[in-house]
Design a protein around this motif. Sequence first.
Motif, mmCIF file in Angstrom:
data_model
loop_
_atom_site.group_PDB
_atom_site.id
_atom_site.type_symbol
_atom_site.label_atom_id
_atom_site.label_comp_id
_atom_site.label_asym_id
_atom_site.label_seq_id
_atom_site.Cartn_x
_atom_site.Cartn_y
_atom_site.Cartn_z
ATOM 1 N N LYS A 243 1.707 6.613 -7.838
ATOM 2 C CA LYS A 243 2.416 6.008 -6.707
ATOM 3 C C LYS A 243 2.179 4.506 -6.654
ATOM 4 O O LYS A 243 3.110 3.716 -6.428
ATOM 5 C CB LYS A 243 1.956 6.659 -5.408
ATOM 6 N N LEU A 244 0.927 4.069 -6.899
ATOM 7 C CA LEU A 244 0.598 2.640 -6.869
ATOM 8 C C LEU A 244 1.347 1.879 -7.951
ATOM 9 O O LEU A 244 1.757 0.730 -7.744
ATOM 10 C CB LEU A 244 -0.908 2.448 -7.049
ATOM 11 N N MET A 245 1.532 2.495 -9.109
ATOM 12 C CA MET A 245 2.243 1.832 -10.201
ATOM 13 C C MET A 245 3.743 1.754 -9.931
ATOM 14 O O MET A 245 4.408 0.826 -10.375
ATOM 15 C CB MET A 245 1.962 2.555 -11.516
ATOM 16 N N LYS A 246 4.253 2.726 -9.182
ATOM 17 C CA LYS A 246 5.689 2.744 -8.905
ATOM 18 C C LYS A 246 6.081 1.877 -7.715
ATOM 19 O O LYS A 246 7.188 1.345 -7.674
ATOM 20 C CB LYS A 246 6.146 4.184 -8.674
ATOM 21 N N ASN A 247 5.165 1.735 -6.733
ATOM 22 C CA ASN A 247 5.543 0.989 -5.525
ATOM 23 C C ASN A 247 5.179 -0.497 -5.575
ATOM 24 O O ASN A 247 5.381 -1.227 -4.610
ATOM 25 C CB ASN A 247 4.953 1.651 -4.270
ATOM 26 N N GLY A 248 4.602 -0.937 -6.706
ATOM 27 C CA GLY A 248 4.309 -2.358 -6.875
ATOM 28 C C GLY A 248 2.911 -2.776 -6.445
ATOM 29 O O GLY A 248 2.492 -3.910 -6.703
ATOM 30 N N GLU A 249 2.176 -1.884 -5.801
ATOM 31 C CA GLU A 249 0.836 -2.237 -5.338
ATOM 32 C C GLU A 249 -0.107 -2.508 -6.511
ATOM 33 O O GLU A 249 -0.963 -3.404 -6.454
ATOM 34 C CB GLU A 249 0.276 -1.112 -4.459
ATOM 35 N N TYR A 250 0.045 -1.724 -7.585
ATOM 36 C CA TYR A 250 -0.795 -1.934 -8.769
ATOM 37 C C TYR A 250 -0.606 -3.349 -9.322
ATOM 38 O O TYR A 250 -1.571 -4.040 -9.652
ATOM 39 C CB TYR A 250 -0.460 -0.900 -9.853
#
Length: 271
Positions: A243-250
């Motif tokens: 989820k972090l990689m997909k939502n830009g947070e990563y």
Amino acid sequence: MNRWMKAGAAALALCMMAGLSGCGGEKQAASKAASAPAKKELKVACVATYPPFVYKDKEGKIVGFDVDITGAVAKELGAQVVYESMPFNEMVPALQASKADIAVAAVDMTQDRADKVDFSNIYYSKENVSILARKEDNEIRGPEDLKGKKVAVEKGTVYVETAKQYGAEVKEYDYHDQLIKAVEDNEADALILDKPVARFYLAHGASEKLKPAGIISGSGGFVMMVSKKDEGLREKVNEALDKLMKNGEYDKIYDKWFADENFSKEPDVKS
């Protein structure tokens, strides 16, 4: 590391995890994740002398890329993080003894570790490994020059075997700041560190006495170690990472710690 390396981390993880962790099918993993109770506290073992991944700033607060990623994962799990710093070679026993749920510190996947703990998906694709030596040393210019030299490495890491493969006399230490001091004080001729860690130390004072002395090609990537006793936790961690990689947070966390313009601005190490 550039963007495509980050984007490829998840795909690389799937291939490596299949060989090392003996994962079950997707339905089984989903079932475990769904049945695992939500954790309110996530006990995280770490090595808080490994900047910029995990370290203590001047105020003694544990900070770093791994810390921010773990914190973001914990937020997705609805949990609070409690960190305990320890030598690298004590993290696996801590997981086995249920003294920690997760362990982070730029961890490589190895078969020996896979027999004892579970791994998350890769969240950081590995770059080259750096060799550092004293500024006045003109003999060490690459890994082939380590033969017969005293080389400082951290206990329990893959770099113990790396140094041996190049014919070095290995000197093992508990923490990375001890590697720096060992070379500065002539206890060792060189040290081996992951490139971002070496880069951090050079940017925060080590360049006064040390210099880059070659690289060793890296491969794979870093993972979180997860207790095998906590059924379903690995799947929940992987779902959160995805989820972090997909939502830009990563990407935001990555740029905070590794973008060229931010590197020298990172908090200094507690003295």
